[in-house]
Scaffold this active site. Structure first.
Site, mmCIF file in Angstrom:
data_model
loop_
_atom_site.group_PDB
_atom_site.id
_atom_site.type_symbol
_atom_site.label_atom_id
_atom_site.label_comp_id
_atom_site.label_asym_id
_atom_site.label_seq_id
_atom_site.Cartn_x
_atom_site.Cartn_y
_atom_site.Cartn_z
ATOM 1 N N ARG A 192 0.847 -1.199 0.000
ATOM 2 C CA ARG A 192 0.000 0.000 0.000
ATOM 3 C C ARG A 192 0.883 1.251 0.000
ATOM 4 O O ARG A 192 0.576 2.231 -0.677
ATOM 5 C CB ARG A 192 -0.940 -0.003 1.207
ATOM 6 C CG ARG A 192 -2.033 -1.043 1.105
ATOM 7 C CD ARG A 192 -2.952 -0.997 2.310
ATOM 8 N NE ARG A 192 -3.837 0.178 2.291
ATOM 9 C CZ ARG A 192 -4.601 0.551 3.310
ATOM 10 N NH1 ARG A 192 -4.575 -0.145 4.439
ATOM 11 N NH2 ARG A 192 -5.373 1.628 3.216
ATOM 12 N N CYS A 242 -1.518 6.192 8.858
ATOM 13 C CA CYS A 242 -1.812 4.919 8.193
ATOM 14 C C CYS A 242 -2.920 5.208 7.190
ATOM 15 O O CYS A 242 -2.857 6.213 6.486
ATOM 16 C CB CYS A 242 -2.214 3.851 9.222
ATOM 17 S SG CYS A 242 -3.562 4.369 10.317
#
Length: 275
Positions: free
Chosen positions: A180, A235
């Site tokens: 990611r 995040c």
């Protein structure tokens, strides 16, 4: 490690009137699962706090997928759980670590320092064959007076300053898994990639089967960062960055902030660049 407590301590202090326990069990795949599991069984004396209903506010255009909760509502929930500034608070989840750490960060943001995450969570508690119950506790309503610690929360503007290179003293840490971070895949957010300038320290590398690694191991994870540096962790939505917040504190970093909106907030501003 500071802010991490073991199940043996909790078992010994289970009936201490100055201790409050918070079950933060949650499933990102099924938002009702955590409450259902709590109702089946939990650690005796534990109140339930839901990630989306209690530990997050309403989702809007900005703020990310799990924005800061309404402080008044969150404080009221704490008071209903009998939590005030004199209580020692232990949060736990099913051993993932992230949901309990999110609660801990929120309580510290409100100025409460006597808050800890149960190492190993409910999974570790069950491995010890320790007591559980389906009884839902009730407490006399407490009075919680928040003292907001603004040093723990990074705004999007601060992150933009760091990302743009105007603040070279602060390190931006992306806590998501590497794929990611690299933008190779994005299973949740509308755009793939990372905030420009961020380095990658996957949050789960600070744990081993739900247990936090020791302080020396945490220091080893961050050996490439000057201990005097100011740190901003993020995040996808400010949940899995929380274990990295704890790990950095254990490693000796004093100036650590959480960008609560994280990548999901960052990409809500069209003008923000993505790397």
């Amino acid at each position: 490690m500071n802010n991490i407590i073991d199940k043996e301590w909790l078992l010994k202090n289970l009936n201490d009137s100055h201790v409050r326990i918070v079950d933060c069990s949650f499933s990102l795949a099924d938002s009702s699962k955590g409450k259902q599991e709590y109702e089946k069984y939990h650690i005796p004396g534990a109140s339930y706090f839901d990630l989306e209903k209690d530990l997050s506010g309403e989702v809007s255009e900005h703020g990310g997928r799990h924005p800061l909760p309404n402080i008044k509502k969150f404080v009221d929930k704490l008071e209903q759980a009998g939590i005030d500034e004199n209580k020692t608070v232990i949060s736990y989840d099913h051993g993932e670590g992230a949901f309990a750490a999110r609660f801990l960060w929120l309580l510290q943001y409100l100025g409460h320092e006597k808050v800890y995450v149960l190492d190993g969570g409910l999974k570790g508690w069950n491995e010890g064959n320790y007591p559980v119950t389906s009884d839902v506790p009730t407490f006399n309503k407490a009075t919680f007076k928040p003292k907001i610690n603004h040093d723990l929360l990074a705004s999007m503007e601060e992150v933009r300053t760091v990302s743009g290179g105007q603040d070279s003293k602060t390190i931006l840490i992306d806590s998501r898994e590497e794929r990611r971070y690299l933008g190779l895949e994005e299973p949740i957010d509308k755009k793939a990639g990372r905030i420009p300038g961020a380095i990658n320290k996957p949050w789960f590398e600070g744990l081993n089967s739900g247990y936090y690694k020791q302080a020396e191991d945490q220091k080893h994870r961050f050996t490439d960062i000057n201990p005097e540096s100011e740190i901003i962790v993020y995040c996808g939505s400010g949940v899995t960055a929380a274990p990295n917040y704890l790990a950095l504190k254990a490693a000796g970093f004093q100036k650590v902030k959480l960008y609560l909106g994280s990548f999901s907030d960052w990409i809500s501003y069209q003008e923000n660049e993505i790397e």
